[in-house]
Write a protein that holds these residues in place. Structure first.
Motif, PDB file in Angstrom:
ATOM      1  N   CYS A  49       0.844  -1.198   0.000  1.00 33.87           N
ATOM      2  CA  CYS A  49       0.000   0.000   0.000  1.00 33.87           C
ATOM      3  C   CYS A  49       0.878   1.247   0.000  1.00 33.87           C
ATOM      4  O   CYS A  49       1.963   1.246   0.573  1.00 33.87           O
ATOM      5  CB  CYS A  49      -0.894   0.034   1.231  1.00 33.87           C
ATOM      6  N   SER A  70      -5.709   3.216   8.930  1.00 39.96           N
ATOM      7  CA  SER A  70      -4.949   3.740   7.804  1.00 39.96           C
ATOM      8  C   SER A  70      -4.705   5.220   8.023  1.00 39.96           C
ATOM      9  O   SER A  70      -5.544   5.920   8.588  1.00 39.96           O
ATOM     10  CB  SER A  70      -5.695   3.539   6.483  1.00 39.96           C
ATOM     11  N   ILE A  75      -8.620   5.182   2.125  1.00 35.25           N
ATOM     12  CA  ILE A  75      -8.489   3.783   2.544  1.00 35.25           C
ATOM     13  C   ILE A  75      -9.316   3.542   3.807  1.00 35.25           C
ATOM     14  O   ILE A  75      -9.959   2.495   3.940  1.00 35.25           O
ATOM     15  CB  ILE A  75      -7.011   3.398   2.750  1.00 35.25           C
ATOM     16  N   ARG A 112      -3.306   2.773  -6.066  1.00 42.77           N
ATOM     17  CA  ARG A 112      -4.242   2.449  -4.981  1.00 42.77           C
ATOM     18  C   ARG A 112      -4.884   1.079  -5.220  1.00 42.77           C
ATOM     19  O   ARG A 112      -5.166   0.361  -4.269  1.00 42.77           O
ATOM     20  CB  ARG A 112      -5.334   3.508  -4.857  1.00 42.77           C
ATOM     21  N   GLY A 115      -2.633  -1.587  -3.783  1.00 44.31           N
ATOM     22  CA  GLY A 115      -2.752  -1.629  -2.328  1.00 44.31           C
ATOM     23  C   GLY A 115      -4.083  -2.222  -1.899  1.00 44.31           C
ATOM     24  O   GLY A 115      -4.156  -3.003  -0.947  1.00 44.31           O
ATOM     25  N   SER A 118      -4.018  -5.893  -1.942  1.00 43.27           N
ATOM     26  CA  SER A 118      -3.347  -6.445  -0.759  1.00 43.27           C
ATOM     27  C   SER A 118      -4.271  -6.459   0.448  1.00 43.27           C
ATOM     28  O   SER A 118      -4.284  -7.418   1.224  1.00 43.27           O
ATOM     29  CB  SER A 118      -2.094  -5.629  -0.427  1.00 43.27           C
ATOM     30  N   ILE A 119      -5.061  -5.415   0.604  1.00 46.43           N
ATOM     31  CA  ILE A 119      -6.014  -5.356   1.715  1.00 46.43           C
ATOM     32  C   ILE A 119      -7.054  -6.462   1.572  1.00 46.43           C
ATOM     33  O   ILE A 119      -7.348  -7.191   2.525  1.00 46.43           O
ATOM     34  CB  ILE A 119      -6.708  -3.973   1.761  1.00 46.43           C
TER      35      ILE A 119
END
Length: 130
Positions: A49, A70, A75, A112, A115, A118-119
């Motif tokens: 991220c 965050s 986010i 973004r 990232g 990944s979240i």
């Protein structure tokens, strides 16, 4: 109407106007269950991220508790959306949320999106997202 259906309808409504969509996503940070500072550790940190993000997912008798932190407002809003829609789901599966995740991705820059992937991977315990 379920929280998932409500949020999907709202995302589709605002997707035609970037400014309204960003305002909507930012407003959803109110739904984020904060991650206590003591749980912001390397195990819960999301790599990949642009901003600092920590996520902890716990299964409960009522559903799934998503806690997050965050330093990015956008986010935090996205994490708030995820908190709101999975809290009553005892076993969230990526496929069941794909439509909402696709709508959110439309609002994000390429960096973004990486990232965000990944979240989502952390939330749904996936090694790789398609």
């Amino acid at each position: 109407m379920t929280p998932k259906e409500k949020i999907l309808n709202e995302l589709k409504l605002y997707n035609s106007d970037d400014e309204l969509l960003y305002d909507y996503i930012l407003s959803r940070k109110r739904d984020l269950t904060p991650l206590p500072a003591e749980d912001r550790n390397p195990t819960n940190k999301i790599s990949g991220c642009m901003s600092i993000v920590h996520v902890l997912v716990k299964k409960t008798d009522e559903g799934t508790l998503l806690q997050g932190f965050s330093d990015s407002e956008i986010i935090s809003g996205i994490l708030g959306i995820m908190c709101a829609i999975i809290k009553t789901d005892k076993d969230p599966k990526y496929k069941e949320y794909e439509d909402i995740l696709s709508e959110i991705k439309l609002a994000l820059s390429q960096n973004r999106r990486l990232g965000f992937a990944s979240i989502i991977s952390k939330i749904f315990n996936w090694k790789v997202l398609n």
